[in-house]
Motif scaffolding. Structure first.
Motif, PDB file in Angstrom:
ATOM      1  N   LEU A   1       0.867  -1.177   0.000  1.00  0.00           N
ATOM      2  CA  LEU A   1       0.000   0.000   0.000  1.00  0.00           C
ATOM      3  C   LEU A   1       0.907   1.231   0.000  1.00  0.00           C
ATOM      4  N   PRO A   2       0.640   2.219  -0.882  1.00  0.00           N
ATOM      5  CA  PRO A   2       1.506   3.396  -0.879  1.00  0.00           C
ATOM      6  C   PRO A   2       1.346   4.200   0.414  1.00  0.00           C
ATOM      7  N   VAL A   3       2.325   5.016   0.704  1.00  0.00           N
ATOM      8  CA  VAL A   3       2.267   5.859   1.897  1.00  0.00           C
ATOM      9  C   VAL A   3       2.193   7.302   1.431  1.00  0.00           C
ATOM     10  N   ASN A   4       1.266   8.070   1.995  1.00  0.00           N
ATOM     11  CA  ASN A   4       1.168   9.459   1.575  1.00  0.00           C
ATOM     12  C   ASN A   4       2.017  10.394   2.429  1.00  0.00           C
ATOM     13  N   ARG A   5       2.100  10.118   3.721  1.00  0.00           N
ATOM     14  CA  ARG A   5       2.952  10.921   4.598  1.00  0.00           C
ATOM     15  C   ARG A   5       3.546   9.929   5.580  1.00  0.00           C
ATOM     16  N   SER A   6       4.845   9.849   5.599  1.00  0.00           N
ATOM     17  CA  SER A   6       5.480   8.828   6.431  1.00  0.00           C
ATOM     18  C   SER A   6       5.535   9.288   7.886  1.00  0.00           C
TER      19      SER A   6
ATOM     20  N   PRO B   1     -11.179   0.089   0.844  1.00  0.00           N
ATOM     21  CA  PRO B   1     -10.140   0.779   0.078  1.00  0.00           C
ATOM     22  C   PRO B   1      -9.609   2.018   0.803  1.00  0.00           C
ATOM     23  N   ILE B   2      -8.371   2.381   0.462  1.00  0.00           N
ATOM     24  CA  ILE B   2      -7.873   3.717   0.774  1.00  0.00           C
ATOM     25  C   ILE B   2      -8.003   4.472  -0.536  1.00  0.00           C
ATOM     26  N   THR B   3      -8.702   5.584  -0.513  1.00  0.00           N
ATOM     27  CA  THR B   3      -8.890   6.368  -1.734  1.00  0.00           C
ATOM     28  C   THR B   3      -8.355   7.763  -1.500  1.00  0.00           C
ATOM     29  N   CYS B   4      -7.213   8.045  -2.072  1.00  0.00           N
ATOM     30  CA  CYS B   4      -6.637   9.373  -1.902  1.00  0.00           C
ATOM     31  C   CYS B   4      -7.372  10.342  -2.820  1.00  0.00           C
ATOM     32  N   VAL B   5      -7.575  11.565  -2.360  1.00  0.00           N
ATOM     33  CA  VAL B   5      -8.208  12.566  -3.231  1.00  0.00           C
ATOM     34  C   VAL B   5      -7.369  12.805  -4.479  1.00  0.00           C
TER      35      VAL B   5
ATOM     36  N   GLN C   1      -8.230  12.189  16.727  1.00  0.00           N
ATOM     37  CA  GLN C   1      -7.014  13.000  16.802  1.00  0.00           C
ATOM     38  C   GLN C   1      -5.761  12.123  16.663  1.00  0.00           C
ATOM     39  N   SER C   2      -4.790  12.606  15.897  1.00  0.00           N
ATOM     40  CA  SER C   2      -3.544  11.860  15.691  1.00  0.00           C
ATOM     41  C   SER C   2      -2.466  12.304  16.684  1.00  0.00           C
ATOM     42  N   LEU C   3      -1.433  11.474  16.810  1.00  0.00           N
ATOM     43  CA  LEU C   3      -0.249  11.876  17.579  1.00  0.00           C
ATOM     44  C   LEU C   3       0.456  13.031  16.877  1.00  0.00           C
TER      45      LEU C   3
ATOM     46  N   TYR D   1      -3.750  17.044   8.095  1.00  0.00           N
ATOM     47  CA  TYR D   1      -4.629  15.892   8.286  1.00  0.00           C
ATOM     48  C   TYR D   1      -4.409  15.214   9.634  1.00  0.00           C
ATOM     49  N   ALA D   2      -4.051  16.012  10.631  1.00  0.00           N
ATOM     50  CA  ALA D   2      -3.771  15.471  11.959  1.00  0.00           C
ATOM     51  C   ALA D   2      -5.046  15.099  12.718  1.00  0.00           C
ATOM     52  N   HIS D   3      -6.209  15.478  12.189  1.00  0.00           N
ATOM     53  CA  HIS D   3      -7.450  15.009  12.810  1.00  0.00           C
ATOM     54  C   HIS D   3      -8.536  14.915  11.742  1.00  0.00           C
TER      55      HIS D   3
ATOM     56  N   ASP E   1       4.562   3.497   9.045  1.00  0.00           N
ATOM     57  CA  ASP E   1       4.154   4.501   8.052  1.00  0.00           C
ATOM     58  C   ASP E   1       2.661   4.457   7.717  1.00  0.00           C
ATOM     59  N   HIS E   2       2.012   3.339   8.043  1.00  0.00           N
ATOM     60  CA  HIS E   2       0.566   3.264   7.789  1.00  0.00           C
ATOM     61  C   HIS E   2      -0.250   3.617   9.027  1.00  0.00           C
ATOM     62  N   GLY E   3       0.432   4.029  10.106  1.00  0.00           N
ATOM     63  CA  GLY E   3      -0.321   4.560  11.245  1.00  0.00           C
ATOM     64  C   GLY E   3      -0.163   3.826  12.562  1.00  0.00           C
TER      65      GLY E   3
ATOM     66  N   ALA F   1     -12.829   9.737   1.962  1.00  0.00           N
ATOM     67  CA  ALA F   1     -11.572  10.147   1.344  1.00  0.00           C
ATOM     68  C   ALA F   1     -10.381   9.767   2.220  1.00  0.00           C
ATOM     69  N   GLY F   2      -9.259   9.462   1.568  1.00  0.00           N
ATOM     70  CA  GLY F   2      -8.028   9.104   2.280  1.00  0.00           C
ATOM     71  C   GLY F   2      -7.601  10.139   3.308  1.00  0.00           C
ATOM     72  N   VAL F   3      -7.819  11.421   2.998  1.00  0.00           N
ATOM     73  CA  VAL F   3      -7.418  12.479   3.927  1.00  0.00           C
ATOM     74  C   VAL F   3      -8.127  12.354   5.281  1.00  0.00           C
ATOM     75  N   LEU F   4      -9.250  11.634   5.298  1.00  0.00           N
ATOM     76  CA  LEU F   4     -10.004  11.475   6.549  1.00  0.00           C
ATOM     77  C   LEU F   4      -9.649  10.183   7.288  1.00  0.00           C
ATOM     78  N   GLN F   5      -8.732   9.393   6.744  1.00  0.00           N
ATOM     79  CA  GLN F   5      -8.363   8.112   7.361  1.00  0.00           C
ATOM     80  C   GLN F   5      -7.147   8.338   8.263  1.00  0.00           C
ATOM     81  N   THR F   6      -7.379   9.025   9.363  1.00  0.00           N
ATOM     82  CA  THR F   6      -6.319   9.499  10.249  1.00  0.00           C
ATOM     83  C   THR F   6      -5.391   8.388  10.763  1.00  0.00           C
ATOM     84  N   LYS F   7      -4.084   8.638  10.622  1.00  0.00           N
ATOM     85  CA  LYS F   7      -3.078   7.672  11.085  1.00  0.00           C
ATOM     86  C   LYS F   7      -2.553   8.069  12.465  1.00  0.00           C
ATOM     87  N   TRP F   8      -1.913   7.113  13.159  1.00  0.00           N
ATOM     88  CA  TRP F   8      -1.320   7.315  14.486  1.00  0.00           C
ATOM     89  C   TRP F   8      -2.343   7.920  15.452  1.00  0.00           C
TER      90      TRP F   8
HETATM   91  N1  LIG Z   1      -2.100  11.749  10.796  1.00  0.00           N
HETATM   92  C1  LIG Z   1      -2.203  11.693   9.459  1.00  0.00           C
HETATM   93  N2  LIG Z   1      -3.044  10.810   8.903  1.00  0.00           N
HETATM   94  C2  LIG Z   1      -3.176  10.736   7.550  1.00  0.00           C
HETATM   95  C3  LIG Z   1      -2.444  11.602   6.691  1.00  0.00           C
HETATM   96  C4  LIG Z   1      -1.575  12.535   7.309  1.00  0.00           C
HETATM   97  O1  LIG Z   1      -0.900  13.341   6.637  1.00  0.00           O
HETATM   98  N3  LIG Z   1      -1.477  12.551   8.694  1.00  0.00           N
HETATM   99  N4  LIG Z   1      -2.599  11.524   5.335  1.00  0.00           N
HETATM  100  C5  LIG Z   1      -3.889  11.006   4.866  1.00  0.00           C
HETATM  101  C6  LIG Z   1      -3.923  10.771   3.433  1.00  0.00           C
HETATM  102  S1  LIG Z   1      -3.903  12.142   2.447  1.00  0.00           S
HETATM  103  C7  LIG Z   1      -4.099   9.522   2.885  1.00  0.00           C
HETATM  104  S2  LIG Z   1      -4.369   9.319   1.252  1.00  0.00           S
HETATM  105  C8  LIG Z   1      -4.020   8.317   3.733  1.00  0.00           C
HETATM  106  C9  LIG Z   1      -3.022   7.377   3.146  1.00  0.00           C
HETATM  107  O2  LIG Z   1      -2.827   6.293   4.007  1.00  0.00           O
HETATM  108  P1  LIG Z   1      -1.502   5.439   3.855  1.00  0.00           P
HETATM  109  O3  LIG Z   1      -0.337   6.370   3.907  1.00  0.00           O
HETATM  110  O4  LIG Z   1      -1.536   4.424   4.937  1.00  0.00           O
HETATM  111  O5  LIG Z   1      -1.631   4.767   2.482  1.00  0.00           O
HETATM  112  O6  LIG Z   1      -3.676   8.625   5.065  1.00  0.00           O
HETATM  113  C10 LIG Z   1      -4.318   9.742   5.619  1.00  0.00           C
HETATM  114  N5  LIG Z   1      -4.032   9.836   7.022  1.00  0.00           N
END
Ligand SMILES: Nc1nc2c(c(=O)[nH]1)N[C@H]1C(S)=C(S)[C@@H](COP(=O)(O)O)O[C@H]1N2
Ligand SMILES: [Mo]
Length: 397
Positions: free
Chosen positions: A247-252, A297-301, A333-335, A341-343, A370-372, A383-390
């Motif tokens: 799976l690609p990473v958008n922000r590591s 799916p993860i769907t990036c904008v 909320q993300s770390l 996209y921290a929340h 890198d995936h959270g 949208a992917g931007v709403l799939q908050t990581k960490w």
């Molecule tokens: N905390 C946090 N979560 C985030 C992001 C981010 O920049 N920060 N980017 C988002 C975006 S734009 C996308 S497309 C997906 C990508 O998830 P992935 O990197 O695991 O593929 O994570 C989302 N979650």
């Protein structure tokens, strides 16, 4: 004598006679019918792009009346794929249309009456807006932000309205011309002596070339969204199976500056806000809760999307444990502390869906940093931007 020649010519090819050079623009491709066919095609691609863009904007900046369902889980994947593909296909269509009609920019007199003036002036926002949208959209999917000294989504949203407004004026002004252009038989519309024997490309050939260019661009730039076409997507800015856990990473994690905090044994998930029973969980406790698994799916904008298998704890179970009833709105909320996209906000329709979860595993393995890692939000049809990581906090609102 000169006058007679000029008026005969203008009857034959009114669009090609201006104050500059009388016999310029001799290609039979500069004609009304081709302009109309290209215009209708562009009308369809622009409307598709506009409507799907509104959905995407609504998801990211929801007005109070906006409701977007959690199902079908792949709906946003389709609408956003269409958004990017229809934009890309519009590029060769727009260039072709501009080339076909440009002799008309030199017609004389430039403004005949009020209607003509409105029609001509509306070309400035129409052509300017269209070029702006296609350019900013393309550089955005290519992650090239330098040529955009403004916030992309805001500019792209407002210019879309201007462009569509100008498009409606243009359609209204051109309706009669377009009707008669289509009513004419293709051969009859060609001027004598301007037949296809002395010009290589026929109208059909020209349209074919434009369509083929659009098709090739769309496939090579967005084909990777459809798994079997993955190999063809040689120009795609992201390759969908490249990255940790396919799976690609958008922000590591490094870019988000969360590496240390995400791996800290002192990590706690906090559930708080308007709840009767706020609590915290260690990662071990989170893993001990009943787990749920789903293919989402993860769907990036930015146009790429890929299906994955997720396993984790449903958000509604976490909320029930805090004594929260259904229909909750939740801030996730993300770390991460200072990213755009921290929340994200979960609306009631998504909180209630059993597939909305804090995922701990991706494609059968513990979530990659890198995936959270330690846990990330995954929701159906968003949208992917709403799939908050960490994720560190669920705040009930
Ligand atoms: N905390 C946090 N979560 C985030 C992001 C981010 O920049 N920060 N980017 C988002 C975006 S734009 C996308 S497309 C997906 C990508 O998830 P992935 O990197 O695991 O593929 O994570 C989302 N979650
Ligand atoms: Mo994204």
């Amino acid at each position: 004598m000169v006058r007679a020649t000029r008026s005969t010519l203008s009857r034959l090819r009114p669009s090609s006679v201006g104050p500059v050079i009388e016999d310029a623009f001799t290609s039979p491709l500069h004609d009304e019918r081709l302009a109309t066919v290209l215009g209708i095609t562009l009308g369809v691609t622009f409307t598709t792009c506009f409507a799907t863009g509104l959905i995407s904007h609504g998801l990211q900046h929801p007005p109070s009346w906006f409701r977007w369902p959690a199902r079908p889980v792949n709906l946003y994947r389709v609408t956003q794929g269409l958004h990017v593909a229809s934009g890309i296909v519009s590029i060769p269509l727009l260039l072709a249309k501009l080339w076909v009609v440009y002799p008309r920019f030199w017609t004389w007199p430039p403004l005949r009456d009020v209607t003509h003036a409105v029609e001509r002036i509306s070309l400035i926002p129409l052509v300017g807006g269209a070029l702006f949208q296609l350019f900013t959209g393309t550089v955005n999917i290519a992650y090239w932000y330098r040529p955009m000294p403004f916030f992309f989504t805001v500019a792209h949203f407002w210019v879309a309205w201007i462009t569509i407004g100008a498009l409606l004026i243009h359609i209204a002004a051109k309706l009669t011309t377009a009707r008669s252009a289509l009513a004419n038989h293709p051969m009859a519309a060609e001027s004598p002596g301007q037949g296809r024997e002395d010009h290589g490309l026929s109208r059909r050939g020209f349209m074919g070339a434009v369509a083929a260019t659009g098709g090739v661009l769309a496939l090579t730039m967005t084909g990777d969204t459809i798994a079997p076409l993955d190999r063809l997507a040689v120009l795609a800015p992201r390759r969908v199976r490249h990255g940790p856990q396919h799976l690609p990473v958008n922000r590591s994690a490094t870019e988000a500056d969360v590496v240390a905090r995400a791996q800290d044994p002192g990590y706690r998930l906090v559930v708080e806000g308007r709840v009767s029973n706020p609590y915290t969980l260690t990662l071990r406790e989170l893993r001990a809760m009943p787990q749920h698994s789903a293919g989402l799916p993860i769907t990036c904008v930015e146009g790429w999307s890929t299906a994955a298998r997720w396993r984790g704890v449903p958000v509604r179970d976490l909320l029930a444990r805090a004594g929260v009833g259904p229909h909750a709105r939740v801030r996730v909320q993300s770390l991460e502390t200072n990213g755009t996209y921290a929340h994200s906000i979960l609306d009631a329709l998504h909180t209630e869906d059993r597939d909305t979860m804090l995922a701990l595993e991706l494609n059968g393995e513990p979530l990659d940093l890198d995936h959270g890692f330690p846990c990330r939000l995954i929701t159906p049809n968003r949208a992917g931007v709403l799939q908050t990581k960490w994720v560190s906090r669920l705040v009930v609102q």
